[in-house]
Motif scaffolding. Sequence first.
Motif, PDB file in Angstrom:
ATOM      1  N   MET A   1       0.822  -1.204   0.000  1.00 55.62           N
ATOM      2  CA  MET A   1       0.000   0.000   0.000  1.00 55.62           C
ATOM      3  C   MET A   1       0.861   1.261   0.000  1.00 55.62           C
ATOM      4  O   MET A   1       0.541   2.248  -0.659  1.00 55.62           O
ATOM      5  CB  MET A   1      -0.928  -0.003   1.215  1.00 55.62           C
ATOM      6  CG  MET A   1      -2.044  -1.035   1.136  1.00 55.62           C
ATOM      7  SD  MET A   1      -3.146  -0.745  -0.281  1.00 55.62           S
ATOM      8  CE  MET A   1      -4.256  -2.153  -0.122  1.00 55.62           C
ATOM      9  N   ARG A   3       0.087   3.544  -3.193  1.00 55.11           N
ATOM     10  CA  ARG A   3      -0.669   4.758  -2.894  1.00 55.11           C
ATOM     11  C   ARG A   3       0.281   5.902  -2.543  1.00 55.11           C
ATOM     12  O   ARG A   3       1.376   5.676  -2.050  1.00 55.11           O
ATOM     13  CB  ARG A   3      -1.644   4.516  -1.732  1.00 55.11           C
ATOM     14  CG  ARG A   3      -2.777   3.551  -2.074  1.00 55.11           C
ATOM     15  CD  ARG A   3      -3.659   3.342  -0.857  1.00 55.11           C
ATOM     16  NE  ARG A   3      -4.798   2.489  -1.140  1.00 55.11           N
ATOM     17  CZ  ARG A   3      -5.966   2.927  -1.571  1.00 55.11           C
ATOM     18  NH1 ARG A   3      -6.143   4.230  -1.767  1.00 55.11           N
ATOM     19  NH2 ARG A   3      -6.965   2.092  -1.806  1.00 55.11           N
ATOM     20  N   ARG A  21      -9.220   6.396  -3.284  1.00 60.10           N
ATOM     21  CA  ARG A  21      -8.727   5.545  -4.367  1.00 60.10           C
ATOM     22  C   ARG A  21      -7.217   5.642  -4.550  1.00 60.10           C
ATOM     23  O   ARG A  21      -6.593   4.689  -5.028  1.00 60.10           O
ATOM     24  CB  ARG A  21      -9.423   5.906  -5.678  1.00 60.10           C
ATOM     25  CG  ARG A  21     -10.906   5.575  -5.691  1.00 60.10           C
ATOM     26  CD  ARG A  21     -11.514   5.908  -7.035  1.00 60.10           C
ATOM     27  NE  ARG A  21     -10.972   5.079  -8.103  1.00 60.10           N
ATOM     28  CZ  ARG A  21     -11.403   3.876  -8.408  1.00 60.10           C
ATOM     29  NH1 ARG A  21     -12.384   3.327  -7.714  1.00 60.10           N
ATOM     30  NH2 ARG A  21     -10.861   3.186  -9.400  1.00 60.10           N
ATOM     31  N   GLY A  50      -9.814   2.471   5.276  1.00 66.09           N
ATOM     32  CA  GLY A  50      -8.931   1.529   4.598  1.00 66.09           C
ATOM     33  C   GLY A  50      -7.664   2.154   4.059  1.00 66.09           C
ATOM     34  O   GLY A  50      -6.802   1.447   3.523  1.00 66.09           O
ATOM     35  N   CYS A  51      -7.526   3.478   4.196  1.00 65.49           N
ATOM     36  CA  CYS A  51      -6.360   4.185   3.637  1.00 65.49           C
ATOM     37  C   CYS A  51      -5.392   4.653   4.723  1.00 65.49           C
ATOM     38  O   CYS A  51      -4.421   5.327   4.404  1.00 65.49           O
ATOM     39  CB  CYS A  51      -6.815   5.402   2.836  1.00 65.49           C
ATOM     40  SG  CYS A  51      -8.072   5.065   1.601  1.00 65.49           S
ATOM     41  N   LEU A  79     -13.490  -4.962   7.371  1.00 67.69           N
ATOM     42  CA  LEU A  79     -12.103  -4.491   7.390  1.00 67.69           C
ATOM     43  C   LEU A  79     -11.517  -4.603   8.791  1.00 67.69           C
ATOM     44  O   LEU A  79     -10.368  -5.035   8.961  1.00 67.69           O
ATOM     45  CB  LEU A  79     -12.034  -3.048   6.902  1.00 67.69           C
ATOM     46  CG  LEU A  79     -10.655  -2.387   6.910  1.00 67.69           C
ATOM     47  CD1 LEU A  79      -9.675  -3.168   6.039  1.00 67.69           C
ATOM     48  CD2 LEU A  79     -10.750  -0.935   6.436  1.00 67.69           C
ATOM     49  N   ALA A 128     -11.675  -2.122   0.284  1.00 63.82           N
ATOM     50  CA  ALA A 128     -10.297  -2.262   0.773  1.00 63.82           C
ATOM     51  C   ALA A 128      -9.980  -3.714   1.097  1.00 63.82           C
ATOM     52  O   ALA A 128      -8.868  -4.197   0.823  1.00 63.82           O
ATOM     53  CB  ALA A 128     -10.088  -1.385   2.007  1.00 63.82           C
ATOM     54  N   GLU A 179      -9.371  -5.530  -2.173  1.00 67.52           N
ATOM     55  CA  GLU A 179      -8.035  -5.228  -2.680  1.00 67.52           C
ATOM     56  C   GLU A 179      -6.980  -6.064  -1.968  1.00 67.52           C
ATOM     57  O   GLU A 179      -6.074  -6.621  -2.610  1.00 67.52           O
ATOM     58  CB  GLU A 179      -7.722  -3.742  -2.499  1.00 67.52           C
ATOM     59  CG  GLU A 179      -8.456  -2.823  -3.449  1.00 67.52           C
ATOM     60  CD  GLU A 179      -8.057  -1.372  -3.283  1.00 67.52           C
ATOM     61  OE1 GLU A 179      -8.250  -0.585  -4.221  1.00 67.52           O
ATOM     62  OE2 GLU A 179      -7.541  -1.008  -2.200  1.00 67.52           O
ATOM     63  N   LYS A 180      -7.082  -6.171  -0.656  1.00 64.45           N
ATOM     64  CA  LYS A 180      -6.102  -6.945   0.110  1.00 64.45           C
ATOM     65  C   LYS A 180      -6.136  -8.415  -0.300  1.00 64.45           C
ATOM     66  O   LYS A 180      -5.083  -9.056  -0.447  1.00 64.45           O
ATOM     67  CB  LYS A 180      -6.380  -6.800   1.607  1.00 64.45           C
ATOM     68  CG  LYS A 180      -6.169  -5.393   2.158  1.00 64.45           C
ATOM     69  CD  LYS A 180      -6.540  -5.320   3.628  1.00 64.45           C
ATOM     70  CE  LYS A 180      -6.493  -3.894   4.151  1.00 64.45           C
ATOM     71  NZ  LYS A 180      -5.139  -3.314   4.110  1.00 64.45           N
TER      72      LYS A 180
END
Length: 354
Positions: free
Chosen positions: A127, A131, A165, A193-194, A225, A248, A251-252
Amino acid sequence: GLVRLEVDDASQGLGEQSGALDDDCFDPVLTAGRYSLDLQRPFCRACLRLLLKKAEVFIGVKNSFSELQYDRGYWAPPKKDETGRWIVPSEGIVTFNYIPAPGPFGPPTEDMGASVWDFESFLEDHMAFLRRPVHDSKVVALLSRIDALRGRQDDQHTHLAALARDFIFKFGELRALARDRELAMMVVNWLLGCVAGGQSQRYLTMLLATSHRSFVRHYDRCKHLLGFNAQCPTGRYRLDLTVAADHAVAEKLFLLDRWEVAIDLFLKRADCSQWGLRTHLRNVRYQHKLVPPQVRLTEWRPAPTDILELDYVTGKRPSNSAVVVDGASALDDETFFSFLEALKSSKVEVSATL
């Protein structure tokens, strides 16, 4: 270069005049898959430059792009200008498969040792690589921009969805964003999630809720999550991809699946997947339909809409010494069979035992 961008009323969109393609759901985290980009559009050129930039870091541009077709004839390999910016054509449609590196530091190697199985660290590193953090010089401008949208809930949702995003945040930045009581709930829902730092930082972010009632509402939307265990991801998942926290988790899971496929190939393990494609995902259903076997799940990018259901079966096992991460040990046979008997005699529903 670009100095200022005004995006007032962005939540309204441009309707039929936007000329948007059906696949305008570029995910900077799940980049693997098949692309068809109309290079007349700035959006598509930006996507191509981003893929080129990511490919250059590890396995190289030549190894990342395959089955490339260009409707204007010969496709010249992209080059950089004197500023380091990739030069791409501004016309035509290019179609290709993109294959990213399986991990933030490339494929598994002997030097990694047991760290290849540290999935929590793998996801954190991935991540951080995929990101972008908010630069210190931009934090005040970002806070000011969000504050200027007070009372315009639709625009606030749009801005936070855009941030979710592409960016990764520190807890302190989220706390500053959530200083407004009305905005706090949206910040947690969209950006939980970020946040960097793992479960401890997500727990602190949940405490930004302004009341017990809002905390319960936060938790209900973010429970998948908050309950996700990266070190042991095996389980059944039902995720609403319109919810940022559920997206999220998806994505993981897809990142872990791609990493575990690379580990299996490195260790020369037998293929035990459902359809012979080495993926650790099983019984995948999207939009209430079973995803067909011919779809390569390691290169599939579901749009951030509707319901995604799947089973994940990890290949991670206790070490030969029966000691794994954090000093935990494998169950002996007697304890394991006692555990199975307790589950069998339990009066709760089967779904609860799972």
